[in-house]
Design a protein around this motif. Structure first.
Motif, PDB file in Angstrom:
ATOM      1  N   TRP A  51       0.839  -1.210   0.000  1.00 54.18           N
ATOM      2  CA  TRP A  51       0.000   0.000   0.000  1.00 54.18           C
ATOM      3  C   TRP A  51       0.872   1.258   0.000  1.00 54.18           C
ATOM      4  CZ3 TRP A  51      -4.951   1.355  -0.688  1.00 54.18           C
ATOM      5  CH2 TRP A  51      -5.438   2.533  -0.134  1.00 54.18           C
ATOM      6  N   HIS A  52       1.845   1.281   0.909  1.00 54.60           N
ATOM      7  CA  HIS A  52       2.675   2.484   1.040  1.00 54.60           C
ATOM      8  C   HIS A  52       3.630   2.657  -0.141  1.00 54.60           C
ATOM      9  CE1 HIS A  52       1.000   3.337   4.903  1.00 54.60           C
ATOM     10  NE2 HIS A  52       1.359   2.145   5.365  1.00 54.60           N
ATOM     11  N   ILE A  53       4.244   1.557  -0.576  1.00 56.28           N
ATOM     12  CA  ILE A  53       5.168   1.660  -1.719  1.00 56.28           C
ATOM     13  C   ILE A  53       4.381   2.042  -2.977  1.00 56.28           C
ATOM     14  CG2 ILE A  53       6.743   0.383  -3.235  1.00 56.28           C
ATOM     15  CD1 ILE A  53       7.533  -1.315  -0.809  1.00 56.28           C
ATOM     16  N   GLY A  54       3.217   1.388  -3.159  1.00 57.46           N
ATOM     17  CA  GLY A  54       2.397   1.650  -4.344  1.00 57.46           C
ATOM     18  C   GLY A  54       1.947   3.097  -4.421  1.00 57.46           C
ATOM     19  N   LEU A  55       1.465   3.632  -3.299  1.00 53.53           N
ATOM     20  CA  LEU A  55       1.001   5.020  -3.313  1.00 53.53           C
ATOM     21  C   LEU A  55       2.154   6.000  -3.527  1.00 53.53           C
ATOM     22  CD1 LEU A  55      -1.745   4.876  -0.556  1.00 53.53           C
ATOM     23  CD2 LEU A  55      -2.091   5.510  -2.946  1.00 53.53           C
ATOM     24  N   ALA A  56       3.327   5.653  -2.989  1.00 56.31           N
ATOM     25  CA  ALA A  56       4.494   6.519  -3.218  1.00 56.31           C
ATOM     26  C   ALA A  56       4.860   6.519  -4.702  1.00 56.31           C
ATOM     27  CB  ALA A  56       5.671   6.052  -2.370  1.00 56.31           C
ATOM     28  N   LEU A  57       4.767   5.360  -5.345  1.00 63.44           N
ATOM     29  CA  LEU A  57       5.060   5.305  -6.784  1.00 63.44           C
ATOM     30  C   LEU A  57       4.006   6.077  -7.588  1.00 63.44           C
ATOM     31  CD1 LEU A  57       6.341   1.623  -7.122  1.00 63.44           C
ATOM     32  CD2 LEU A  57       7.694   3.720  -7.232  1.00 63.44           C
ATOM     33  N   VAL A  58       2.745   6.014  -7.139  1.00 64.18           N
ATOM     34  CA  VAL A  58       1.698   6.819  -7.787  1.00 64.18           C
ATOM     35  C   VAL A  58       2.050   8.311  -7.636  1.00 64.18           C
ATOM     36  CG1 VAL A  58      -0.736   7.528  -7.654  1.00 64.18           C
ATOM     37  CG2 VAL A  58      -0.134   5.107  -7.533  1.00 64.18           C
ATOM     38  N   GLY A  59       2.511   8.677  -6.446  1.00 63.12           N
ATOM     39  CA  GLY A  59       2.941  10.059  -6.214  1.00 63.12           C
ATOM     40  C   GLY A  59       4.072  10.443  -7.171  1.00 63.12           C
ATOM     41  N   ALA A  60       4.998   9.512  -7.387  1.00 63.13           N
ATOM     42  CA  ALA A  60       6.118   9.780  -8.311  1.00 63.13           C
ATOM     43  C   ALA A  60       5.602   9.987  -9.737  1.00 63.13           C
ATOM     44  CB  ALA A  60       7.116   8.628  -8.267  1.00 63.13           C
ATOM     45  N   VAL A  61       4.571   9.237 -10.124  1.00 67.25           N
ATOM     46  CA  VAL A  61       3.971   9.408 -11.459  1.00 67.25           C
ATOM     47  C   VAL A  61       3.344  10.805 -11.573  1.00 67.25           C
ATOM     48  CG1 VAL A  61       2.129   8.608 -13.005  1.00 67.25           C
ATOM     49  CG2 VAL A  61       3.606   6.953 -11.849  1.00 67.25           C
ATOM     50  N   PHE A  62       2.666  11.255 -10.514  1.00 70.80           N
ATOM     51  CA  PHE A  62       2.075  12.602 -10.518  1.00 70.80           C
ATOM     52  C   PHE A  62       3.155  13.678 -10.680  1.00 70.80           C
ATOM     53  CE2 PHE A  62      -1.721  10.912  -7.901  1.00 70.80           C
ATOM     54  CZ  PHE A  62      -2.437  10.683  -9.068  1.00 70.80           C
ATOM     55  N   PHE A  63       4.286  13.482  -9.993  1.00 66.85           N
ATOM     56  CA  PHE A  63       5.396  14.433 -10.145  1.00 66.85           C
ATOM     57  C   PHE A  63       5.841  14.485 -11.607  1.00 66.85           C
ATOM     58  CE2 PHE A  63       6.472  14.049  -5.476  1.00 66.85           C
ATOM     59  CZ  PHE A  63       6.427  15.401  -5.195  1.00 66.85           C
ATOM     60  N   ALA A  64       5.935  13.301 -12.221  1.00 65.04           N
ATOM     61  CA  ALA A  64       6.402  13.243 -13.609  1.00 65.04           C
ATOM     62  C   ALA A  64       5.423  13.965 -14.542  1.00 65.04           C
ATOM     63  CB  ALA A  64       6.568  11.791 -14.037  1.00 65.04           C
ATOM     64  N   LEU A  65       4.104  13.728 -14.335  1.00 63.40           N
ATOM     65  CA  LEU A  65       3.096  14.383 -15.176  1.00 63.40           C
ATOM     66  C   LEU A  65       3.123  15.897 -14.989  1.00 63.40           C
ATOM     67  CD1 LEU A  65       0.048  11.973 -14.731  1.00 63.40           C
ATOM     68  CD2 LEU A  65       1.362  12.373 -16.820  1.00 63.40           C
ATOM     69  N   TRP A  66       3.264  16.308 -13.738  1.00 62.63           N
ATOM     70  CA  TRP A  66       3.330  17.736 -13.400  1.00 62.63           C
ATOM     71  C   TRP A  66       4.492  18.390 -14.139  1.00 62.63           C
ATOM     72  CZ3 TRP A  66       3.676  19.569  -7.558  1.00 62.63           C
ATOM     73  CH2 TRP A  66       3.433  20.944  -7.481  1.00 62.63           C
ATOM     74  N   TYR A  67       5.643  17.730 -14.044  1.00 62.25           N
ATOM     75  CA  TYR A  67       6.840  18.261 -14.692  1.00 62.25           C
ATOM     76  C   TYR A  67       6.638  18.344 -16.213  1.00 62.25           C
ATOM     77  CZ  TYR A  67      11.416  18.390 -16.824  1.00 62.25           C
ATOM     78  OH  TYR A  67      12.487  18.727 -17.616  1.00 62.25           O
ATOM     79  N   LEU A  68       6.091  17.286 -16.792  1.00 62.08           N
ATOM     80  CA  LEU A  68       5.915  17.260 -18.248  1.00 62.08           C
ATOM     81  C   LEU A  68       4.980  18.382 -18.723  1.00 62.08           C
ATOM     82  CD1 LEU A  68       5.713  13.420 -18.931  1.00 62.08           C
ATOM     83  CD2 LEU A  68       7.529  15.002 -19.625  1.00 62.08           C
ATOM     84  N   LEU A  69       3.888  18.575 -17.980  1.00 59.74           N
ATOM     85  CA  LEU A  69       2.950  19.635 -18.369  1.00 59.74           C
ATOM     86  C   LEU A  69       3.575  21.021 -18.203  1.00 59.74           C
ATOM     87  CD1 LEU A  69      -0.412  18.229 -16.940  1.00 59.74           C
ATOM     88  CD2 LEU A  69       0.279  18.405 -19.331  1.00 59.74           C
ATOM     89  N   GLU A  70       4.326  21.196 -17.128  1.00 59.69           N
ATOM     90  CA  GLU A  70       4.994  22.487 -16.919  1.00 59.69           C
ATOM     91  C   GLU A  70       6.040  22.733 -18.006  1.00 59.69           C
ATOM     92  OE1 GLU A  70       6.622  22.663 -12.926  1.00 59.69           O
ATOM     93  OE2 GLU A  70       5.001  23.993 -12.346  1.00 59.69           O
ATOM     94  N   SER A  71       6.746  21.664 -18.329  1.00 62.65           N
ATOM     95  CA  SER A  71       7.798  21.778 -19.329  1.00 62.65           C
ATOM     96  C   SER A  71       7.204  22.130 -20.689  1.00 62.65           C
ATOM     97  CB  SER A  71       8.562  20.452 -19.397  1.00 62.65           C
ATOM     98  OG  SER A  71       9.585  20.537 -20.347  1.00 62.65           O
ATOM     99  N   ARG A  72       6.099  21.470 -21.032  1.00 62.92           N
ATOM    100  CA  ARG A  72       5.459  21.703 -22.327  1.00 62.92           C
ATOM    101  C   ARG A  72       4.908  23.133 -22.434  1.00 62.92           C
ATOM    102  NH1 ARG A  72       1.362  17.153 -24.257  1.00 62.92           N
ATOM    103  NH2 ARG A  72       3.292  15.962 -24.174  1.00 62.92           N
ATOM    104  N   SER A  73       4.462  23.670 -21.301  1.00 61.22           N
ATOM    105  CA  SER A  73       3.886  25.022 -21.334  1.00 61.22           C
ATOM    106  C   SER A  73       4.958  26.115 -21.252  1.00 61.22           C
ATOM    107  CB  SER A  73       2.903  25.189 -20.170  1.00 61.22           C
ATOM    108  OG  SER A  73       3.623  25.241 -18.955  1.00 61.22           O
ATOM    109  N   GLY A  74       6.197  25.708 -21.090  1.00 60.61           N
ATOM    110  CA  GLY A  74       7.286  26.693 -21.026  1.00 60.61           C
ATOM    111  C   GLY A  74       7.406  27.378 -19.680  1.00 60.61           C
ATOM    112  N   ALA A  75       6.793  26.779 -18.658  1.00 60.13           N
ATOM    113  CA  ALA A  75       6.791  27.431 -17.334  1.00 60.13           C
ATOM    114  C   ALA A  75       8.101  27.230 -16.575  1.00 60.13           C
ATOM    115  CB  ALA A  75       5.627  26.888 -16.507  1.00 60.13           C
ATOM    116  N   ILE A  76       8.957  26.362 -17.084  1.00 59.80           N
ATOM    117  CA  ILE A  76      10.167  26.037 -16.325  1.00 59.80           C
ATOM    118  C   ILE A  76      11.382  26.834 -16.781  1.00 59.80           C
ATOM    119  CG2 ILE A  76      11.805  24.172 -15.858  1.00 59.80           C
ATOM    120  CD1 ILE A  76       9.486  22.285 -15.681  1.00 59.80           C
ATOM    121  N   ASP A  77      11.434  27.125 -18.079  1.00 60.29           N
ATOM    122  CA  ASP A  77      12.601  27.857 -18.580  1.00 60.29           C
ATOM    123  C   ASP A  77      12.369  29.360 -18.427  1.00 60.29           C
ATOM    124  OD1 ASP A  77      14.043  25.550 -19.479  1.00 60.29           O
ATOM    125  OD2 ASP A  77      12.467  25.359 -20.987  1.00 60.29           O
ATOM    126  N   MET A  78      13.176  29.984 -17.628  1.00 58.99           N
ATOM    127  CA  MET A  78      12.989  31.418 -17.399  1.00 58.99           C
ATOM    128  C   MET A  78      14.330  32.117 -17.258  1.00 58.99           C
ATOM    129  SD  MET A  78      11.448  31.180 -13.546  1.00 58.99           S
ATOM    130  CE  MET A  78       9.915  30.463 -14.063  1.00 58.99           C
TER     131      MET A  78
END
Lengths: 86, 484
Positions: A51-78
């Protein structure tokens, strides 16, 4: 506030909520106690641990999606100008 | 002989790879590597600093004794990374624009207060001391165990100090991160491989080890573990306390100022959780699997060393290097952060006439002085180190509202931050030392009460005063950098 800024805020709020939801599921006592069981075991590991390992990995997937969307929108390069005197 | 040669070879490797980094000549380079570190350095810099050597002795001993509760590190790591992701943007923008070097300098800028800068700088140094002592002790212990008592803990500590002081004092952040990459790669690849090898060679593999645990001590597979009756709120409290406090350590936070871009920091958050979750879960699984063994139950903190020694001289040698790598990563980060704080956040604030050259000299000698002081402390106070180190988390979490509200809430002001921080610390440490009955009854750790105290005071103070004028300019810097 610009449309870009509003969109960025909504995206941030969404991913904070999603990641905190995974934390909530691992820490809120009634849910955590529900998952705090040995069975069903996976590869011998207790369900509580899966349960704990699985949810942490789900959290890691959310981080990855967050980063990808931010990166695609140009919000990271400044560009940041250095202030010479403070 | 093989373990000691492996340890010396690893120390030699750290010095060798740092040979080109030792000529740091400015304080900015010493503290932040001139904002030049890429994603590999930030990811492994973060992991190597965060993973303490005591994780393989004290914290694994916790899992050997009580089983699954040791897994609290996994969800707490996610909270810590969320904090890192959230503070990254403003820390990077203000850090680069105003050439900041430390977390305390950032807070001094945000609240426009030298007092907050000195206060948080001093708190960061003071709260880091027990960790420095504990890691020194672990380095001495590694040498002593790996050589079967041939090298005394004191001599082991002296060898470790000589190497770390040399590359931290001479190379600053650049050396620390270069070493962190080697240490982190070793921990993730060789370290994980040797833990898996021992799991299979000594315990018959994952399924067999868990089956044995299931039949002999099933209570170790769930919270709170054998022989321990504690409220479920305790689980919640240790995760929140550690999660929010985990990124407040100056030796972890300061790595953000070394990053070459915001993209680098955010990419490192992608890699760090997966690497961290997998390697730490492996450590806890092996520790849990040792629970049924009588020797491990009687000597929980020695259990992992013992299991590796049973597997042969090479597994012991590789494991000793693993623990050494984790300890060096933490110690070097702490020494760099503490020396930068002493020089930049305390000495240069008290006397603004101190030149950059003198500041660098102060930082370098601080490394030497702290190391020798910590050596004496670690040798004399060994028995109390774990207690002191764990207690510091109850203080570090109190800094979280000061940092997070400071970065995200314009109304947060210096009066709320100072009064809230001092009162929160008093509540947290007062409860830690007095141990009232309600702590046991409700299960929340003292840091949670300290955190809530600081948070409430800062919110009330924020609404009692108008937004400070300089804050609008700082928020304007963020909007400008975003192109809004």
């Amino acid at each position: 506030m610009s449309a870009k800024s509003i969109h960025s805020r909504r995206r941030t709020a969404l991913f904070i909520t999603l990641i905190l939801a995974t934390t909530f599921l691992t820490t809120f006592p009634p849910i955590f106690l529900w998952a705090n069981t040995i069975e069903p075991r996976v590869l011998g590991l207790p369900f509580a641990m899966i349960w704990h390992i699985g949810l942490a990995l789900v959290g890691a997937v959310f981080f990855a999606l967050w980063y990808l969307l931010e990166s695609r929108s140009g919000a990271i390069d400044m560009n940041v100008d250095i202030e010479e005197a403070r | 002989m093989i373990p000691v040669l492996a340890l010396l070879a690893f120390l030699g490797l750290i010095l060798f790879i740092n040979r080109r980094q030792l000529g740091v000549s400015t304080m900015a380079d010493y503290a932040t590597a001139n904002h030049s570190i890429g994603v590999l350095g930030i990811t492994f810099g973060f992991l190597a600093t965060w993973y303490v050597g005591a994780g393989y002795t004290v914290f694994s001993g916790f899992a050997v004794s009580f089983g699954m509760i040791g897994m609290y590190v996994v969800p707490y790591g996610i909270i810590t990374l969320l904090v890192m992701y959230l503070v990254a943007e403003k820390t990077f923008i203000w850090g680069k624009k105003y050439q900041l070097r430390t977390q305390s300098e950032l807070l001094g800028l945000r609240y426009r207060s030298d007092f907050i800068r000195v206060l948080t700088g001093f708190a960061g140094v003071a709260l880091s001391v027990p960790w420095l002592l504990m890691e020194w002790y672990t380095i001495g212990y590694v040498f002593n165990y790996a050589t079967d008592g041939f090298i005394s803990p004191l001599l082991g500590m002296i060898i470790g100090i000589f190497v770390v002081v040399f590359y931290v004092a001479m190379g600053g952040m650049r050396s620390v991160v270069t070493a962190n990459i080697v240490q982190g790669l070793y921990m993730m690849i060789v370290g994980s491989a040797v833990l898996i090898y021992v799991l299979y060679s000594e315990l018959g593999g994952l399924t067999a080890a868990m089956d044995r645990l299931f039949h002999e001590s099933p209570e170790a597979m769930i919270f709170p573990g054998p022989g321990w009756d504690v409220s479920p709120n305790y689980w919640t409290a240790i995760i929140i306390t550690s999660g929010l406090g985990g990124f407040m350590w100056p030796w972890v936070y300061n790595k953000l100022f070394a990053a070459d871009s915001l993209r680098t920091i955010k990419q490192s958050v992608l890699f760090a959780p997966v690497l961290g979750i997998l390697s730490f879960a492996l450590l806890i699984i092996l520790s849990m699997a040792l629970h049924p063994l009588p020797f491990a139950q009687e000597n929980p903190e020695e259990a992992l060393f013992w299991a590796h020694s049973q597997a042969g001289v090479w597994p012991l040698a590789l494991f000793a290097v693993l623990v050494m790598a984790a300890s060096l990563g933490t110690v070097s980060g702490i020494l760099n952060a503490m020396s930068t704080a002493i020089s930049g956040d305390i000495a240069q604030v008290i006397n603004r006439k101190i030149s950059e050259k003198t500041a660098l000299l102060i930082a370098r000698w601080s490394v030497v002085a702290m190391s020798v002081g910590a050596l004496v402390g670690a040798y004399l106070k060994e028995g109390q180190l774990v207690f002191l180190a764990l207690m510091t988390y109850q203080g570090m979490i109190v800094l979280a509202p000061v940092v997070l509200l400071g970065l995200y809430w314009q109304r947060a002001n210096k009066f709320g931050a100072v009064i809230g921080f001092l009162t929160g610390m008093a509540v947290s440490f007062g409860l830690t030392l007095s141990e009232p009955q309600f702590l046991v009854t409700y299960g929340w750790t003292p840091g949670v009460y300290g955190f809530l105290t600081t948070l409430m005071i800062m919110i009330v103070a924020g609404y009692l005063r108008p937004v400070e004028s300089h804050v609008e300019k700082l928020w304007g810097d963020i909007a400008h950098a975003r192109g809004q």
